[in-house]
Design a protein around this motif. Sequence first.
Motif, PDB file in Angstrom:
ATOM      1  N   ASP A 101      26.911  16.122  -1.392  1.00  0.00           N
ATOM      2  CA  ASP A 101      26.691  14.781  -1.894  1.00  0.00           C
ATOM      3  C   ASP A 101      25.327  14.709  -2.561  1.00  0.00           C
ATOM      4  OD1 ASP A 101      29.123  14.056  -0.933  1.00  0.00           O
ATOM      5  OD2 ASP A 101      28.354  13.117   0.899  1.00  0.00           O
ATOM      6  N   ALA A 102      25.288  14.234  -3.792  1.00  0.00           N
ATOM      7  CA  ALA A 102      24.041  14.229  -4.552  1.00  0.00           C
ATOM      8  C   ALA A 102      23.089  13.161  -4.070  1.00  0.00           C
ATOM      9  CB  ALA A 102      24.344  14.030  -6.032  1.00  0.00           C
ATOM     10  N   ALA A 103      23.607  12.031  -3.648  1.00  0.00           N
ATOM     11  CA  ALA A 103      22.741  10.923  -3.244  1.00  0.00           C
ATOM     12  C   ALA A 103      23.193  10.385  -1.905  1.00  0.00           C
ATOM     13  CB  ALA A 103      22.768   9.816  -4.291  1.00  0.00           C
ATOM     14  N   PRO A 104      22.267  10.002  -1.052  1.00  0.00           N
ATOM     15  CA  PRO A 104      22.642   9.460   0.237  1.00  0.00           C
ATOM     16  C   PRO A 104      23.185   8.050   0.112  1.00  0.00           C
ATOM     17  CG  PRO A 104      20.280   9.310  -0.049  1.00  0.00           C
ATOM     18  CD  PRO A 104      20.818  10.057  -1.248  1.00  0.00           C
ATOM     19  N   ASP A 105      23.972   7.654   1.093  1.00  0.00           N
ATOM     20  CA  ASP A 105      24.443   6.279   1.134  1.00  0.00           C
ATOM     21  C   ASP A 105      23.288   5.337   1.434  1.00  0.00           C
ATOM     22  OD1 ASP A 105      27.025   7.131   0.702  1.00  0.00           O
ATOM     23  OD2 ASP A 105      27.465   7.310   2.851  1.00  0.00           O
ATOM     24  N   ALA A 106      23.376   4.122   0.929  1.00  0.00           N
ATOM     25  CA  ALA A 106      22.350   3.123   1.230  1.00  0.00           C
ATOM     26  C   ALA A 106      22.399   2.761   2.709  1.00  0.00           C
ATOM     27  CB  ALA A 106      22.580   1.885   0.377  1.00  0.00           C
ATOM     28  N   PRO A 107      21.246   2.513   3.324  1.00  0.00           N
ATOM     29  CA  PRO A 107      21.233   2.141   4.732  1.00  0.00           C
ATOM     30  C   PRO A 107      22.077   0.901   4.980  1.00  0.00           C
ATOM     31  CG  PRO A 107      19.017   2.648   3.961  1.00  0.00           C
ATOM     32  CD  PRO A 107      19.898   2.616   2.754  1.00  0.00           C
ATOM     33  N   GLU A 147      19.277  -2.351  12.054  1.00  0.00           N
ATOM     34  CA  GLU A 147      19.067  -2.727  13.443  1.00  0.00           C
ATOM     35  C   GLU A 147      18.300  -1.645  14.186  1.00  0.00           C
ATOM     36  OE1 GLU A 147      21.825  -4.354  17.081  1.00  0.00           O
ATOM     37  OE2 GLU A 147      22.421  -2.492  16.099  1.00  0.00           O
ATOM     38  N   THR A 148      18.665  -0.392  13.964  1.00  0.00           N
ATOM     39  CA  THR A 148      17.956   0.716  14.607  1.00  0.00           C
ATOM     40  C   THR A 148      16.502   0.730  14.183  1.00  0.00           C
ATOM     41  OG1 THR A 148      19.991   2.028  14.666  1.00  0.00           O
ATOM     42  CG2 THR A 148      17.921   3.220  14.911  1.00  0.00           C
ATOM     43  N   ALA A 149      16.250   0.476  12.904  1.00  0.00           N
ATOM     44  CA  ALA A 149      14.878   0.460  12.411  1.00  0.00           C
ATOM     45  C   ALA A 149      14.071  -0.666  13.048  1.00  0.00           C
ATOM     46  CB  ALA A 149      14.877   0.313  10.891  1.00  0.00           C
ATOM     47  N   ALA A 203      10.648  -3.076   8.875  1.00  0.00           N
ATOM     48  CA  ALA A 203      11.160  -1.925   9.616  1.00  0.00           C
ATOM     49  C   ALA A 203      11.787  -0.900   8.690  1.00  0.00           C
ATOM     50  CB  ALA A 203      12.178  -2.387  10.662  1.00  0.00           C
ATOM     51  N   MET A 204      12.518  -1.362   7.691  1.00  0.00           N
ATOM     52  CA  MET A 204      13.173  -0.437   6.778  1.00  0.00           C
ATOM     53  C   MET A 204      12.160   0.327   5.931  1.00  0.00           C
ATOM     54  SD  MET A 204      16.396  -0.513   7.336  1.00  0.00           S
ATOM     55  CE  MET A 204      17.185   0.147   5.877  1.00  0.00           C
ATOM     56  N   ARG A 205      10.963  -0.229   5.814  1.00  0.00           N
ATOM     57  CA  ARG A 205       9.945   0.421   4.986  1.00  0.00           C
ATOM     58  C   ARG A 205       9.060   1.367   5.780  1.00  0.00           C
ATOM     59  NH1 ARG A 205       7.793  -4.662   1.246  1.00  0.00           N
ATOM     60  NH2 ARG A 205       9.765  -5.004   0.138  1.00  0.00           N
ATOM     61  N   VAL A 206       8.733   1.021   7.021  1.00  0.00           N
ATOM     62  CA  VAL A 206       7.717   1.781   7.747  1.00  0.00           C
ATOM     63  C   VAL A 206       8.268   2.668   8.842  1.00  0.00           C
ATOM     64  CG1 VAL A 206       6.030  -0.039   7.300  1.00  0.00           C
ATOM     65  CG2 VAL A 206       7.247  -0.008   9.487  1.00  0.00           C
ATOM     66  N   THR A 207       9.534   2.546   9.218  1.00  0.00           N
ATOM     67  CA  THR A 207      10.073   3.426  10.245  1.00  0.00           C
ATOM     68  C   THR A 207      10.851   4.569   9.610  1.00  0.00           C
ATOM     69  OG1 THR A 207      12.096   2.120  10.498  1.00  0.00           O
ATOM     70  CG2 THR A 207      10.243   1.541  11.909  1.00  0.00           C
ATOM     71  N   THR A 208      10.967   5.662  10.329  1.00  0.00           N
ATOM     72  CA  THR A 208      11.546   6.873   9.767  1.00  0.00           C
ATOM     73  C   THR A 208      13.054   6.966   9.938  1.00  0.00           C
ATOM     74  OG1 THR A 208      11.147   8.058  11.846  1.00  0.00           O
ATOM     75  CG2 THR A 208       9.425   8.158  10.162  1.00  0.00           C
ATOM     76  N   GLN A 209      13.640   6.215  10.878  1.00  0.00           N
ATOM     77  CA  GLN A 209      15.048   6.436  11.186  1.00  0.00           C
ATOM     78  C   GLN A 209      15.977   6.196   9.997  1.00  0.00           C
ATOM     79  OE1 GLN A 209      16.010   7.714  14.288  1.00  0.00           O
ATOM     80  NE2 GLN A 209      17.798   8.152  13.042  1.00  0.00           N
ATOM     81  N   PRO A 210      15.836   5.090   9.243  1.00  0.00           N
ATOM     82  CA  PRO A 210      16.721   4.929   8.087  1.00  0.00           C
ATOM     83  C   PRO A 210      16.586   6.070   7.081  1.00  0.00           C
ATOM     84  CG  PRO A 210      15.650   2.859   8.629  1.00  0.00           C
ATOM     85  CD  PRO A 210      14.973   3.909   9.449  1.00  0.00           C
ATOM     86  N   LEU A 211      15.358   6.526   6.878  1.00  0.00           N
ATOM     87  CA  LEU A 211      15.141   7.631   5.951  1.00  0.00           C
ATOM     88  C   LEU A 211      15.800   8.904   6.472  1.00  0.00           C
ATOM     89  CD1 LEU A 211      13.733   8.695   3.392  1.00  0.00           C
ATOM     90  CD2 LEU A 211      11.749   9.221   4.828  1.00  0.00           C
ATOM     91  N   LEU A 212      15.640   9.166   7.769  1.00  0.00           N
ATOM     92  CA  LEU A 212      16.249  10.356   8.347  1.00  0.00           C
ATOM     93  C   LEU A 212      17.770  10.290   8.253  1.00  0.00           C
ATOM     94  CD1 LEU A 212      14.035  10.834  11.526  1.00  0.00           C
ATOM     95  CD2 LEU A 212      13.993  12.200   9.432  1.00  0.00           C
TER      96      LEU A 212
END
Length: 429
Positions: A71-77, A83-85, A251-260
């Motif tokens: 997959d070239a691009a990840p799905d959007a969070p 919620e996890t973030a 949270a979506m900007r500063v936490t790592t879980q959505p990015l991971l």
Amino acid sequence: MRFLFVHGTGVRRERHDTLFALVRDRLTARFPDAAVDSCFWGDRFGASLSAGGRSVPGLRPLDAPLDAPLDAAPDAPGAADAETAEWALLLADPLCELRVLAEAGWDTGTGRGDDDDGDGDEFAMPGVQPAGVRVLDLLAGLPSTPADGDELASLLHDTGLAAGFPAALESTARSAEAARAGARAAGEPQARELATALARAVTAAALATAGADADCTGTERDRLCELLTTRLGGDARVPGARAAAVLGRLAMRVTTQPLLNAWRGSLTVGATPALGDILRYQARGADLREFLHTRITAEPGPTVLIGHSLGGIALVDLLALGAARGEPVPGAELLVTVGSQAPFLYELGALTALAPGAKLPYGFPRWLNVFDRQDMLAYLAGPVFPGDPRVTDHEIGSRQPFPACHSAYWKQKSLYERIEQAVAEAEIG
């Protein structure tokens, strides 16, 4: 005399050729009569994803053929990622949601928001307490140890949060953030949102205190929040509008879980050569050691072995195993490890050749271990083999942060000066 360079983890042909050219030129300049060879093992014994990454969730559709592109691009969070973030942020700072309410207050519908003095509703009757104060009183009145038979008590016990709950309750109730937010919650809608934020703060504080000892699912966490919110006069099923919106974006900007989550596939593929080589060696290192033995003994005469990172681990294992059997590797007169994890694995009991506390066997050659204290993959050998005159540590400072320092050794003049000194001390001609 011959030098044999053994590269480290994650190195493949192009990188190896560049790296070895640098090492060869620097060694040849100091040892013009010596042969300088390399033992490239990355393509043959390095790790790869043999099933095309099918073990990685989201990397490719389950029914896709192995030769299909990733997959070239990840799905959007999604909502679950958000919620996890949010909870990742709350665990790091349980009062962060209250802080939003304390500082930003609420939009009262007048177009002006709360006034700067925090007095709340400008049309409130004089002497009437803000509704938020009532919520704070309810919070202060909650028992730190709920009675037996209470659902809250059972839930705290089942999740491992009972021990930390009293402190979480007290720290939240006494916080300046709670007092400030309570004073600004003038009406009932604001009081209900305050109750939700307070409940989430208490729950987050208890979870943070328990850490890895907590046995709490997301459903149980949400039920804790709901029980606490209800006892504070709120409604946990209606998320707080003001604080939740601000916290969610932050949270979506500063936490790592959505990015991971989003980039897990590409991160896994990218990390496979480096991390995978180490794991593969730990499971199937005998083939690599046999290959190294063949390359070392292919030419007669004394050999100086230079191992980088995982290459150093494999050389230590090979030399120690051979010496322990009474069959030292012919020609291996000096071992130089650079940025190696062999001493750390020895301490862990994860080094193939030596159990923790075991001494280097008779027949093991002199060992120069080079490290940079900024290199998170470099460890000291001398302190874990105390009193062994064959083992020497030498520090190099590249002035580079990690991970750049892990490859910066090879341009350091002091590295080759120290190797030259070690060769002279070993009287290798």
